[in-house]
Design a protein around this motif. Structure first.
Motif, mmCIF file in Angstrom:
data_model
loop_
_atom_site.group_PDB
_atom_site.id
_atom_site.type_symbol
_atom_site.label_atom_id
_atom_site.label_comp_id
_atom_site.label_asym_id
_atom_site.label_seq_id
_atom_site.Cartn_x
_atom_site.Cartn_y
_atom_site.Cartn_z
ATOM 1 N N TYR A 1 -18.822 6.583 4.063
ATOM 2 C CA TYR A 1 -18.673 6.178 2.661
ATOM 3 C C TYR A 1 -17.667 5.024 2.547
ATOM 4 N N LEU A 2 -16.491 5.205 3.157
ATOM 5 C CA LEU A 2 -15.454 4.170 3.052
ATOM 6 C C LEU A 2 -15.859 2.877 3.759
ATOM 7 N N ARG A 3 -16.481 2.981 4.914
ATOM 8 C CA ARG A 3 -16.835 1.739 5.623
ATOM 9 C C ARG A 3 -17.922 0.974 4.873
ATOM 10 N N GLU A 4 -18.826 1.672 4.202
ATOM 11 C CA GLU A 4 -19.824 0.982 3.380
ATOM 12 C C GLU A 4 -19.176 0.418 2.115
ATOM 13 N N TYR A 5 -18.304 1.192 1.499
ATOM 14 C CA TYR A 5 -17.621 0.761 0.282
ATOM 15 C C TYR A 5 -16.786 -0.496 0.552
ATOM 16 N N TRP A 6 -16.103 -0.505 1.700
ATOM 17 C CA TRP A 6 -15.253 -1.625 2.069
ATOM 18 C C TRP A 6 -15.993 -2.694 2.864
ATOM 19 N N GLU A 7 -17.260 -2.472 3.155
ATOM 20 C CA GLU A 7 -18.076 -3.411 3.913
ATOM 21 C C GLU A 7 -17.482 -3.735 5.287
ATOM 22 N N ILE A 8 -17.092 -2.678 5.992
ATOM 23 C CA ILE A 8 -16.594 -2.818 7.359
ATOM 24 C C ILE A 8 -17.790 -3.172 8.247
ATOM 25 N N PRO A 9 -17.695 -4.237 9.041
ATOM 26 C CA PRO A 9 -18.823 -4.634 9.889
ATOM 27 C C PRO A 9 -19.245 -3.520 10.861
ATOM 28 N N LEU B 1 -4.495 11.083 -4.947
ATOM 29 C CA LEU B 1 -4.206 10.369 -3.697
ATOM 30 C C LEU B 1 -3.184 9.257 -3.886
ATOM 31 N N ASP B 2 -3.091 8.721 -5.051
ATOM 32 C CA ASP B 2 -2.107 7.684 -5.355
ATOM 33 C C ASP B 2 -2.293 6.394 -4.573
ATOM 34 N N ILE B 3 -3.513 6.075 -4.180
ATOM 35 C CA ILE B 3 -3.775 4.759 -3.606
ATOM 36 C C ILE B 3 -5.027 4.215 -4.266
ATOM 37 N N ASP B 4 -5.143 2.923 -4.280
ATOM 38 C CA ASP B 4 -6.304 2.271 -4.864
ATOM 39 C C ASP B 4 -7.228 1.862 -3.723
ATOM 40 N N LEU B 5 -8.512 2.122 -3.867
ATOM 41 C CA LEU B 5 -9.458 1.790 -2.807
ATOM 42 C C LEU B 5 -9.731 0.297 -2.716
ATOM 43 N N ASP B 6 -9.420 -0.454 -3.731
ATOM 44 C CA ASP B 6 -9.712 -1.886 -3.716
ATOM 45 C C ASP B 6 -8.457 -2.747 -3.788
ATOM 46 N N LYS B 7 -7.690 -2.545 -4.817
ATOM 47 C CA LYS B 7 -6.528 -3.397 -5.035
ATOM 48 C C LYS B 7 -5.465 -3.125 -3.977
ATOM 49 N N TYR B 8 -4.784 -4.175 -3.583
ATOM 50 C CA TYR B 8 -3.645 -4.095 -2.685
ATOM 51 C C TYR B 8 -3.994 -3.578 -1.286
ATOM 52 N N VAL B 9 -5.264 -3.499 -0.948
ATOM 53 C CA VAL B 9 -5.656 -3.053 0.385
ATOM 54 C C VAL B 9 -6.304 -4.238 1.090
ATOM 55 N N SER B 10 -5.611 -4.762 2.091
ATOM 56 C CA SER B 10 -6.141 -5.902 2.834
ATOM 57 C C SER B 10 -7.264 -5.441 3.767
ATOM 58 N N ASP B 11 -8.041 -6.398 4.252
ATOM 59 C CA ASP B 11 -9.091 -6.059 5.208
ATOM 60 C C ASP B 11 -8.506 -5.399 6.455
ATOM 61 N N ASP B 12 -7.364 -5.900 6.884
ATOM 62 C CA ASP B 12 -6.688 -5.335 8.054
ATOM 63 C C ASP B 12 -6.323 -3.870 7.799
ATOM 64 N N ASP B 13 -5.771 -3.581 6.611
ATOM 65 C CA ASP B 13 -5.406 -2.201 6.269
ATOM 66 C C ASP B 13 -6.642 -1.310 6.161
ATOM 67 N N MET C 1 0.840 -1.185 0.000
ATOM 68 C CA MET C 1 0.000 0.000 0.000
ATOM 69 C C MET C 1 0.881 1.243 0.000
ATOM 70 N N ASN C 2 0.463 2.235 -0.706
ATOM 71 C CA ASN C 2 1.192 3.491 -0.822
ATOM 72 C C ASN C 2 0.937 4.345 0.420
ATOM 73 N N TYR C 3 1.965 4.507 1.249
ATOM 74 C CA TYR C 3 1.799 5.237 2.501
ATOM 75 C C TYR C 3 1.609 6.738 2.291
ATOM 76 N N ARG C 4 2.258 7.302 1.264
ATOM 77 C CA ARG C 4 2.055 8.734 0.986
ATOM 78 C C ARG C 4 0.596 8.996 0.606
ATOM 79 N N GLY C 5 0.035 8.116 -0.207
ATOM 80 C CA GLY C 5 -1.353 8.262 -0.593
ATOM 81 C C GLY C 5 -2.288 8.134 0.593
#
Length: 185
Positions: free
Chosen positions: A117-125, A77-89, A1-5
């Motif tokens: 928005y992000l928690r719904e997009y990522w389906e955070i419980p 932002l230089d990060i992807d909201l789906d790819k390369y982002v684990s559930d933990d991240d 994951m891109n930390y700067r992003g």
């Protein structure tokens, strides 16, 4: 994951309520340290976020929504909201956003909109999110108690109480990180 992003996301988020408070800056510095970003990185991130806000006229939520619509992260932002982002991240990002939201003692509607928005997009419980809110509110209460303790006369009692509050803060924050690392969704 891109930390700067990731740090850019946090800084845009901090700007979402119109003001970056001292508490938010302090927490942002701590997060950047955890992301291995130095002072030059932070300076560039702040400049880039100011440009996004001023020149492009985009808010944090608009940047995030644009990325989701186009199925890739908007270049600023230089990060992807789906790819390369684990559930933990994902959970850690949500926790950092919630924590930053409470850093100035008030989790604003604009900040909540980004997190929702992000928690719904990522389906955070919902139960994990609610635990994050509870922990953030507990930390806020402990910080207020710490301020009260600082006003006490210098005695062994004050020193003992200050140590206990710091220990409680550390314990509560470690608990949420443990929960994040153990949960699967």
């Amino acid at each position: 994951m891109n930390y700067r992003g990731q740090a850019k996301l946090y800084y845009l988020y901090m700007m979402s309520d119109g003001d970056v408070s001292d508490g938010e800056k302090k927490l942002f510095d701590k997060i950047c340290k955890e992301l291995y970003l130095d002072a030059d990185d932070k300076k560039r991130i702040k400049q880039e976020c100011a440009e996004i806000s001023k020149n492009e006229g985009m808010t944090c939520i608009e940047v995030i929504e644009k990325n989701a619509e186009e199925s890739y992260m908007y270049g600023t932002l230089d990060i992807d909201l789906d790819k390369y982002v684990s559930d933990d991240d994902k959970a850690k990002i949500i926790w950092n956003l919630v924590n930053l939201g409470y850093a100035d003692t008030h989790f604003t509607i604009d900040e909540r909109e980004v997190v929702d928005y992000l928690r719904e997009y990522w389906e955070i419980p919902d139960n994990l999110y609610q635990e994050m809110i509870d922990v953030a509110e507990t930390c806020l209460a402990l910080e207020k108690h710490k301020l009260w303790i600082e006003g006490l006369p210098d005695t062994d009692y004050k020193l003992e109480k200050m140590k206990q509050v710091k220990k409680d803060l550390k314990h509560v924050q470690e608990t949420i990180l443990t929960t994040i690392s153990e949960i699967t969704f």
